[in-house]
Scaffold this active site. Structure first.
Site, PDB file in Angstrom:
ATOM      1  N   ASP A  76       5.191   1.904 -10.976  1.00  0.00           N
ATOM      2  CA  ASP A  76       3.979   2.712 -10.973  1.00  0.00           C
ATOM      3  C   ASP A  76       4.117   3.865  -9.987  1.00  0.00           C
ATOM      4  OD1 ASP A  76       2.497   1.424 -12.868  1.00  0.00           O
ATOM      5  OD2 ASP A  76       1.376   0.178 -11.462  1.00  0.00           O
ATOM      6  N   ASP A 121      -1.530  -5.098  -4.878  1.00  0.00           N
ATOM      7  CA  ASP A 121      -1.353  -6.429  -5.447  1.00  0.00           C
ATOM      8  C   ASP A 121      -1.507  -6.334  -6.963  1.00  0.00           C
ATOM      9  OD1 ASP A 121      -1.564  -9.602  -4.763  1.00  0.00           O
ATOM     10  OD2 ASP A 121      -2.784  -9.085  -6.501  1.00  0.00           O
ATOM     11  N   PRO A 164       0.782  -1.242   0.000  1.00  0.00           N
ATOM     12  CA  PRO A 164       0.000   0.000   0.000  1.00  0.00           C
ATOM     13  C   PRO A 164       0.808   1.285   0.000  1.00  0.00           C
ATOM     14  CG  PRO A 164       0.057  -0.939   2.187  1.00  0.00           C
ATOM     15  CD  PRO A 164       0.706  -1.950   1.286  1.00  0.00           C
ATOM     16  N   LYS A 198       5.896   7.762 -17.584  1.00  0.00           N
ATOM     17  CA  LYS A 198       6.673   8.582 -18.512  1.00  0.00           C
ATOM     18  C   LYS A 198       7.179   7.808 -19.721  1.00  0.00           C
ATOM     19  CE  LYS A 198       8.076  11.824 -14.898  1.00  0.00           C
ATOM     20  NZ  LYS A 198       9.203  12.455 -14.179  1.00  0.00           N
TER      21      LYS A 198
END
Length: 410
Positions: free
Chosen positions: A200, A255, A177, A222
């Protein structure tokens, strides 16, 4: 014997008889490793802990429900003596000596012919730490050394670069998380071994700073998309780097398979024959509420929880969610990616029967130093989000569990 150091050795016990005397806590700790080693374990004890008894019930070990008797160690290759009967321990130890059976004693290590090291495992390697002699033995010290070595192997801080083999391919790693400490041990190790990391925005960014300088870190947001869709461009980047023989980690938040589009990436890799490893991650749908003091289930309050993506509004024709059905559920509703749609979501739930006073909590930047919790109800949540300037990423929890725990939780 105590004047000389112990000789370390690994025993191959597959199919060989091992006798354990005593069914208490010592046996409970040692039996799983003996079973995993493939030993034919026979327990001799009038009683056993529930866990040990379960091992006998499932056939993992055999059990003679009685006290030790002379002859119990016949044909044994290894013995563990761990009873509370001092006289029986001495007698069994003498039998082991007579029969030349290596014997561990939990009550008197100096009288034993073998010692159990502090052991740990990491990716096919067993670490065993053993005090060199009986004098001054400190199990806590050996356990601490074991833990340090195993942790170093697992998180990549302790490596043998000249002998480590990088396997070309892609690992889809769930980063958890946000808190870097909440990535799995395997995920952290694969990061340490990577040549390329495609990350990410919601992945645990602090982990990227720990990577060696030679590791190429690519921000997925990007990657030049050109004529490609964003996900297609990411898939192509994974394939391109893997085809160059590199070890690639796709670091994703939460996940990989919980609203992470991980399966799309796995399918793209499979189509071109590139090996793919999936490393599950801790989903924000349960970890973020927990970090904010909200249990997604609680005895007498909620016996179910449902996780829903809120990135598409209920009135959008692309929505695959049965919102009227969700409104009728009595359990907890957890919504991810729904901050900008929460007004329409709340209105839809209320319109289909969910009480307007149902508690709602929004946990922004959960598990990170910037975490904050904002509480509301279905009737007030839209205005609360605007007034409190709640921004993504935030996990939304709807249901009575919101009021179960304290407002602050550490």
């Amino acid at each position: 014997m105590a004047e000389h150091p112990a000789y370390p050795v690994g025993l191959r016990l597959t199919g060989r008889r091992v006798v354990v005397l005593g069914g208490g806590q010592v046996a409970q700790r040692r039996l799983p490793a003996l079973i995993a080693a493939g030993a034919k374990v026979h327990l001799v004890s009038p009683e056993a802990t529930p866990s040990v008894e379960a091992m006998a019930d499932t056939g993992e070990i055999t059990w003679s429900r009685r006290r030790y008797e002379d002859g119990d160690l016949a044909e044994a290759w290894y013995a563990l003596i761990a009873t509370s009967d001092a006289a029986a321990n001495v007698a069994a130890s003498a039998e082991a000596e007579r029969l030349r059976v290596w014997c561990v004693r939990s009550d008197d290590a100096d009288a034993a012919t073998a010692w159990t090291p502090a052991t740990g495992h990491s990716e096919g390697v067993t670490v065993a730490v053993l005090t060199t002699n009986a004098k001054g033995r400190d199990p806590r010290h050996t356990a601490a050394i074991r833990d340090a070595v195993v942790e170093g192997l697992r998180d990549g801080t302790l490596v043998a670069p000249h002998h480590r083999v990088r396997t070309p391919g892609v690992a889809l790693v769930g980063g958890g998380p946000g808190d870097p400490d909440l990535i799995t041990v395997r995920g952290r190790r694969l990061l340490a071994e990577a040549d390329v990391v495609i990350a990410d925005r919601l992945g645990p960014r602090d982990l990227l700073a720990e990577l060696p300088p030679h590791v190429e870190v690519i921000d997925a947001a990007k990657i030049p998309y050109g004529r490609f869709m964003a996900q297609e461009a990411i898939n192509n980047a994974l394939i391109e780097h893997a085809r160059q023989g590199k070890s690639v980690v796709r670091l994703k938040g939460g996940d990989p398979f919980v609203f992470g589009r991980g399966m799309e990436e796995a399918q793209a890799l499979a189509e071109v024959g590139i090996p793919c490893t999936v490393v599950p991650g801790i989903s924000s749908s349960i970890s973020v509420p927990g970090a904010a003091g909200i249990p997604v289930t609680h005895r007498g309050v909620a016996h179910e929880f449902t996780v829903v993506s809120g990135h598409v509004a209920p009135d959008d024709e692309r929505s695959l969610v049965d919102w009227p059905a969700l409104a009728k559920l009595r359990g907890t509703l957890v919504i991810l990616m729904g901050v900008d749609k929460i007004g329409k979501i709340a209105d839809t739930l209320v319109a289909h029967g969910k009480p307007a006073g149902t508690p709602v909590a929004l946990v922004q930047e959960g598990t990170t130093a910037a975490q904050r919790r904002v509480d509301a109800t279905l009737a007030t949540v839209a205005e609360t989000v605007r007034a409190q300037d709640v921004k993504p990423p935030a996990v939304i929890v709807i249901g009575a569990v919101v009021d179960v725990g304290p407002q602050t939780f550490e």
